[in-house]
Motif scaffolding. Structure first.
Motif, mmCIF file in Angstrom:
data_model
loop_
_atom_site.group_PDB
_atom_site.id
_atom_site.type_symbol
_atom_site.label_atom_id
_atom_site.label_comp_id
_atom_site.label_asym_id
_atom_site.label_seq_id
_atom_site.Cartn_x
_atom_site.Cartn_y
_atom_site.Cartn_z
ATOM 1 N N CYS A 253 3.738 67.957 -53.511
ATOM 2 C CA CYS A 253 3.134 69.265 -53.272
ATOM 3 C C CYS A 253 2.579 69.831 -54.566
ATOM 4 O O CYS A 253 3.230 69.747 -55.617
ATOM 5 C CB CYS A 253 4.159 70.227 -52.683
ATOM 6 S SG CYS A 253 4.571 69.768 -51.004
ATOM 7 N N LYS A 254 1.411 70.457 -54.449
ATOM 8 C CA LYS A 254 0.723 70.902 -55.659
ATOM 9 C C LYS A 254 1.161 72.308 -56.068
ATOM 10 O O LYS A 254 0.377 73.263 -56.088
ATOM 11 C CB LYS A 254 -0.798 70.805 -55.454
ATOM 12 C CG LYS A 254 -1.239 69.366 -55.153
ATOM 13 C CD LYS A 254 -0.778 68.366 -56.224
ATOM 14 C CE LYS A 254 -1.214 66.946 -55.950
ATOM 15 N NZ LYS A 254 -0.118 66.043 -55.571
ATOM 16 N N PRO A 292 -6.893 70.663 -59.181
ATOM 17 C CA PRO A 292 -7.556 71.877 -58.686
ATOM 18 C C PRO A 292 -6.724 72.494 -57.554
ATOM 19 O O PRO A 292 -6.210 71.772 -56.705
ATOM 20 C CB PRO A 292 -8.895 71.355 -58.137
ATOM 21 C CG PRO A 292 -9.034 69.950 -58.651
ATOM 22 C CD PRO A 292 -7.684 69.440 -58.995
ATOM 23 N N GLY A 293 -6.560 73.811 -57.601
ATOM 24 C CA GLY A 293 -5.809 74.491 -56.527
ATOM 25 C C GLY A 293 -4.304 74.514 -56.744
ATOM 26 O O GLY A 293 -3.569 75.044 -55.910
ATOM 27 N N VAL A 294 -3.837 73.942 -57.859
ATOM 28 C CA VAL A 294 -2.389 73.937 -58.104
ATOM 29 C C VAL A 294 -1.883 75.377 -58.261
ATOM 30 O O VAL A 294 -2.602 76.255 -58.750
ATOM 31 C CB VAL A 294 -2.057 73.120 -59.388
ATOM 32 C CG1 VAL A 294 -2.563 73.825 -60.646
ATOM 33 C CG2 VAL A 294 -0.556 72.837 -59.496
ATOM 34 N N ASN A 399 2.450 76.103 -51.809
ATOM 35 C CA ASN A 399 3.576 77.035 -51.723
ATOM 36 C C ASN A 399 3.259 78.454 -51.284
ATOM 37 O O ASN A 399 4.077 79.352 -51.500
ATOM 38 C CB ASN A 399 4.340 77.070 -53.062
ATOM 39 C CG ASN A 399 5.828 77.258 -52.846
ATOM 40 O OD1 ASN A 399 6.345 76.901 -51.783
ATOM 41 N ND2 ASN A 399 6.518 77.837 -53.807
ATOM 42 N N LEU A 400 2.105 78.674 -50.664
ATOM 43 C CA LEU A 400 1.837 80.008 -50.121
ATOM 44 C C LEU A 400 2.580 80.153 -48.798
ATOM 45 O O LEU A 400 2.528 79.264 -47.946
ATOM 46 C CB LEU A 400 0.320 80.171 -49.885
ATOM 47 C CG LEU A 400 -0.103 81.525 -49.308
ATOM 48 C CD1 LEU A 400 0.061 82.643 -50.343
ATOM 49 C CD2 LEU A 400 -1.555 81.474 -48.817
ATOM 50 N N LEU A 425 2.088 87.854 -51.848
ATOM 51 C CA LEU A 425 2.799 86.579 -51.849
ATOM 52 C C LEU A 425 2.855 85.885 -50.503
ATOM 53 O O LEU A 425 3.411 84.801 -50.392
ATOM 54 C CB LEU A 425 4.222 86.768 -52.406
ATOM 55 C CG LEU A 425 4.304 87.090 -53.903
ATOM 56 C CD1 LEU A 425 5.726 87.394 -54.306
ATOM 57 C CD2 LEU A 425 3.748 85.966 -54.764
ATOM 58 N N SER A 426 2.293 86.518 -49.462
ATOM 59 C CA SER A 426 2.314 85.832 -48.185
ATOM 60 C C SER A 426 1.079 86.202 -47.381
ATOM 61 O O SER A 426 0.434 87.226 -47.646
ATOM 62 C CB SER A 426 3.591 86.164 -47.418
ATOM 63 O OG SER A 426 3.558 87.512 -47.034
ATOM 64 N N SER A 427 0.765 85.352 -46.410
ATOM 65 C CA SER A 427 -0.447 85.552 -45.626
ATOM 66 C C SER A 427 -0.155 85.441 -44.135
ATOM 67 O O SER A 427 0.841 84.858 -43.728
ATOM 68 C CB SER A 427 -1.493 84.498 -45.996
ATOM 69 O OG SER A 427 -1.869 84.637 -47.339
ATOM 70 N N GLU A 428 -1.072 86.009 -43.352
ATOM 71 C CA GLU A 428 -1.023 85.897 -41.900
ATOM 72 C C GLU A 428 -2.163 84.987 -41.481
ATOM 73 O O GLU A 428 -3.218 84.998 -42.119
ATOM 74 C CB GLU A 428 -1.299 87.270 -41.256
ATOM 75 C CG GLU A 428 -0.274 88.327 -41.557
ATOM 76 C CD GLU A 428 1.046 88.065 -40.868
ATOM 77 O OE1 GLU A 428 1.017 87.646 -39.698
ATOM 78 O OE2 GLU A 428 2.097 88.246 -41.519
ATOM 79 N N GLY A 429 -1.953 84.244 -40.399
ATOM 80 C CA GLY A 429 -3.046 83.382 -39.973
ATOM 81 C C GLY A 429 -2.984 83.047 -38.501
ATOM 82 O O GLY A 429 -2.041 83.443 -37.806
#
Ligand code: SAH
Ligand code: F3S
Length: 433
Positions: A253-254, A292-294, A399-400, A425-429
């Motif tokens: 995992c990045k 990239p994106g780490v 890790n999001l 620190l967190s998202s909805e989807g």
């Protein structure tokens, strides 16, 4: 009828794994089952942390409450790092405690249980080849210890005094455990140690030469393993070979934890961290360039003895340059058995609090900047947990934390999710495939 135990776990991921080991021993070798209700437990356990002073205070207040609420004849055991460093002192201060079991003596839980006032806290005890029973809190993610103890002597840190000298667990045992967990549905393997990328420095029996990079390769060869995470690596041991494997291996995992502690080379030296500000910045820049994106997380201690305003500015400078996705920040807490507690220049508490606040406020601003651009993106989420209201939660590779509407059938699956809303620190989807 089975007896019941109640367990509370404080502290880090290693403590979580130690508690799983304790549960495995109690359920496999004794006739115990878990309960969430303290009042009905025959055995009450608290697995403690001693890394800062606060959790130690918390311990004594908690066990006082346990003693008042426990049912007649129930036993109370104190386990973990505070057990290791205070030993029989715990029973002196709280005479109702029935036994004390150190962080490096977990395999003895079924012995101490039957010995009144037992104190097992030997930090030289070797548990590196002990075959614990099987118990995992989550069927989707398997924590696996790869080493015990820590050989570094960071001048602020009590861990080497509670978990003892570093011993690596034989690679075959780790691979066997990972294979078994993955075959039974844990797509994610989480490798644990105080200093994981120092793996292979010492085994307690003859072992082929092996380092952490080799171990990562071995674990990633297990077909059913889809994601590998680890904590904590040490910035000092982030050599090119390690970073290259991290970048190249699609199963890793990045998301990298790079515990900075301080951005001032002068303070880092007093902390005995073994690297400089320049080395840290070089490794972080290399990581961002290679991956990239780490996402990079870190631990920072402010107000270490003799930290001046200029030293603190160096820490703030590293934060500006690295733009960490997550920061765990702490005010220095003097710990027994550590050299730093006697260092000159202890920083007054109010200055420590001010620095901590400034750091956290600045980081919150940076997180606000980082979250722009997240909405609308489609990410792969490994759903691991049910949340109230018909929702599920999981993490992206980097890790999001992401939540979405859904139920059991999403658990244990890696699913494409479109981000519709986000906070720091967190998202909805919404699930799109
Ligand atoms: N081996 C781990 C550290 C374990 S302790 C690592 O290198 O990341 C977890 C964190 O607690 C440390 O990284 C440090 O930031 C913090 N910590 C340790 N001792 C502390 C102390 N005396 N005061 C404040 N924070 C401390
Ligand atoms: Fe502590 Fe340093 Fe080891 S922070 S756990 S002595 S790497």
């Amino acid at each position: 009828m089975a007896k019941k135990f109640y367990i509370e776990t404080l502290g880090c991921a290693m403590n979580v794994r130690d508690s799983e080991h304790i549960i495995a021993e109690l359920t496999a070798k004794e006739d115990f089952e878990a309960t969430e209700r303290l009042e009905e437990a025959d055995l009450i356990l608290i697995n403690t942390c001693s890394v800062r002073e606060k959790p130690v205070h918390k311990l004594f207040s908690e066990i006082g409450v346990f003693n008042k609420r426990k049912k007649e004849g129930a036993k109370i055991g104190v386990c973990g790092c505070t057990a290791s460093h205070l030993g029989e002192e715990i029973i002196k201060r709280a005479p109702f405690v029935d036994f004390v079991l150190g962080a490096r003596n977990v395999s003895k839980i079924t012995e101490v249980l039957h010995k009144p006032k037992a104190v097992e806290v030997d930090i030289d005890y070797d548990e590196s080849r002990y075959a614990f029973g099987d118990f995992r809190t989550s069927p989707y993610k398997a924590y696996i210890n790869i080493s015990i103890g820590c050989d570094k002597q960071c001048s602020f840190c009590i861990v080497p005094h509670t978990r003892g000298e570093e011993v690596s667990i034989p690679a075959d045992l780790i691979v066997q455990e990972a294979r078994k967990a993955a075959k039974s549905g844990a797509k994610e393997i989480f490798l644990l140690g105080q200093n994981v990328n120092n793996y292979g420095r010492r085994f307690s029996s003859p072992h082929e030469k092996m380092d952490f990079t080799d171990l990562l390769r071995r674990v990633s060869e297990i077909e059913e393993v889809e994601r590998i995470r680890f904590t904590s690596p040490h910035p000092l041991h982030m050599d090119d070979a390690f970073l290259e494997e991290f970048a190249r291996n699609p199963k890793i995992c990045k998301s990298m934890h790079m515990p900075l502690q301080s951005g001032s080379s002068r303070i880092l030296k007093r902390m005995k961290r073994g690297y400089t500000k320049e080395w840290f910045l070089d490794r972080a820049a290399r990581l961002r360039e290679m991956v990239p994106g780490v996402s990079i997380s870190t631990d920072i201690i402010v107000a270490f003895p003799a930290e001046s305003d200029e030293d603190f500015e160096e820490t703030m400078d590293v934060i500006e340059k690295v733009r960490f996705e997550q920061i765990y920040s702490f005010k220095y807490s003097p710990r027994p058995l550590t050299p730093a507690k006697d260092y000159a220049g202890q920083v007054p508490a109010d200055i420590g609090s001010e620095r901590l606040k400034r750091l956290q406020n600045r980081h919150a601003e940076m997180l606000d900047e980082m979250k722009d651009g997240r909405i609308g993106r489609v990410v792969d989420v490994y759903f691991e947990e049910l949340r109230p209201g018909g929702r599920v939660a999981g993490r992206t590779d980097n890790n999001l934390l992401v939540q979405a509407a859904g139920s059991e059938e999403l658990l244990g699956k890696i699913v494409k999710v479109k981000i519709t809303d986000t906070n720091r620190l967190s998202s909805e989807g919404v699930v799109v495939a």
